[in-house]
Design an enzyme around this catalytic site. Structure first.
Site, PDB file in Angstrom:
ATOM      1  N   SER A 154      57.684  13.806  45.451  1.00 15.77           N
ATOM      2  CA  SER A 154      56.490  14.010  46.261  1.00 15.77           C
ATOM      3  C   SER A 154      56.543  15.282  47.095  1.00 15.77           C
ATOM      4  O   SER A 154      55.561  15.644  47.732  1.00 15.77           O
ATOM      5  CB  SER A 154      56.282  12.804  47.184  1.00 15.77           C
ATOM      6  N   LYS A 193      56.601  21.197  55.366  1.00 12.94           N
ATOM      7  CA  LYS A 193      55.582  22.249  55.277  1.00 12.94           C
ATOM      8  C   LYS A 193      55.926  23.386  56.226  1.00 12.94           C
ATOM      9  O   LYS A 193      56.674  23.217  57.183  1.00 12.94           O
ATOM     10  CB  LYS A 193      54.206  21.691  55.687  1.00 12.94           C
TER      11      LYS A 193
END
Lengths: 240, 240
Positions: A154, A193
């Site tokens: 993921s 991120k």
DNA sequence: ATAATACACGAACAATTGTTCTGTGTCAAT
DNA sequence: ATTGACACAGAACAATTGTTCGTGTATTAT
């Protein structure tokens, strides 16, 4: 010659040990490196030294640095103790160069990150990854670092594969451009991120440039768990 | 410092032995000379060597030539054996310390002494007697020495028996108190006497105090052949 | 095939270490 | 007073000895 591969006592090792005890018995002191070499037909002192290091590592003998004829043949009883000592000493010698980072658990997209306790020292790690200090920024404090093992695909948008190890530094806030591990309340998801603070929102940019960013309007719903310091991928070639 | 005179174990010796066993116990090998020096506050390696030689002589330790850390502390049992070994070895080593003295002939009261040539080296001796250098005054030059075998009882007044060997040093003159071998022109006789120069005569005193001296009025009639350095009597037990 | 690892030689080097030599001071005996 | 034996220092020397480095070869794993 050449015999031993990997571990255990080779013929050479046994011969050396024999010679050591015999010489000791006959002369009351230990032989020099060259005398050992002669006894086992080894021409170079360096090779004898090489073997002696192995025997020392295995705990069969002990010797003192730069002291001639200082080899001691250890009894089985002493052997274990000495072996442990050697291991510790060796580790100690490299303590400055290699730092162990505790792997605190797995990171899965659908679950929150296992909370890193404020004092990492009291947390029992699954295991630890050893990182050469030279790979880290010099000022990085080892105590603030922890590692997580990535489970699942993921995080491919962060260019992180299943099985990769991510090393993080504990942090509650981030600067623009930092790669962070965050828990998103409204999505119930953990993700990696790049962090960018904009006027009234936060942009979370994937490492993969082909993918679009996520915008978080409510700063409170974003919980920074740590900054990513390093990603380690031990690539194994897959047997065909 | 300075302690030991002549024999026995001095404080230093004991300290060294202590240190040797202690060091041995702690390290499994023997100390170097310099390490011993440090332990007893001796600055020079030569002095330590000096003491070690004594200890070796006395049989307390043994060590190997030019082998570092080869000192062994001997148990009382080994001590005797080792002491004997040392004595023998030293005797062999001392070839230089045993000097052969040529026996140039016989000395008879009624005959002149066989003339010792100025260079004794070119004189073919009957045989030679071996004398430990340690029995002679240190400065005695071996080249000046020769020996004679006494024949007859005529020198009993000098406490010299038939068959004794007399060792002399070539000399033409003598000091008071010297025992000399002289040829007396007016008596046609060789004799051994203590030499005393008096005002206008020479007194020749027998070693045997119960006997009276000889007076020589004319110094020219007395020819000194040499000074007596030693008398050797090899006493054989006479089978009954 | 290529890289990594283990085994091996040899030489050069630097320390450690034993040996020897010269000199100094002290003590006892002559 | 001189000598000789003894106790000691210090330095210089030569040998022994541990360490390291560069190189080479075989074996194993990738």
């Amino acid at each position: 010659m050449m015999a031993r591969r990997s571990q255990g006592l080779s013929e050479r090792h046994r011969k050396i040990l024999d010679f050591l005890t015999r010489f000791q018995e006959e002369n009351g002191y230990s032989p020099s490196i060259r005398e050992i070499g002669d006894s086992i037909n080894v021409k170079s002192t360096s090779l004898v030294d090489y073997y002696l290091n192995q025997l020392e590592q295995m705990g069969f003998i002990s010797r003192d640095n730069r002291v001639s004829r200082s080899i001691r043949v250890l009894e089985p009883a002493e052997r274990l103790l000495n072996r442990a000592v050697n291991t510790v000493r060796q580790a100690g010698r490299q303590l400055d160069d290699i730092i162990p980072i505790p792997v605190l658990g797995r990171i899965v997209a659908s679950e929150p990150i296992p909370v890193p306790p404020s004092d990492l020292a009291y947390f029992d790690p699954d295991y630890s990854v050893e990182i050469a200090r030279s790979l880290l920024p010099t000022r990085e404090r080892p105590e603030d670092l922890f590692a997580l093992e990535v489970q699942g695909d993921s995080m491919i948008d962060a260019m992180v594969n299943d099985g990769d190890t991510v090393i993080l530094r504990r942090a509650q806030e981030a600067n623009n451009g930092d790669m962070v591990a965050v828990w998103l309340d409204d999505r119930d998801e953990t993700t990696l991120k790049y962090f960018y603070k904009e006027k009234d929102r936060v942009r979370l940019q994937p490492a993969n440039p082909t993918m679009g960013p996520i915008y978080v309007e409510n700063p409170a719903s974003l919980r920074i768990m740590g900054k990513v310091v390093m990603v380690i991928r031990q690539v194994k070639s897959v047997a065909a």
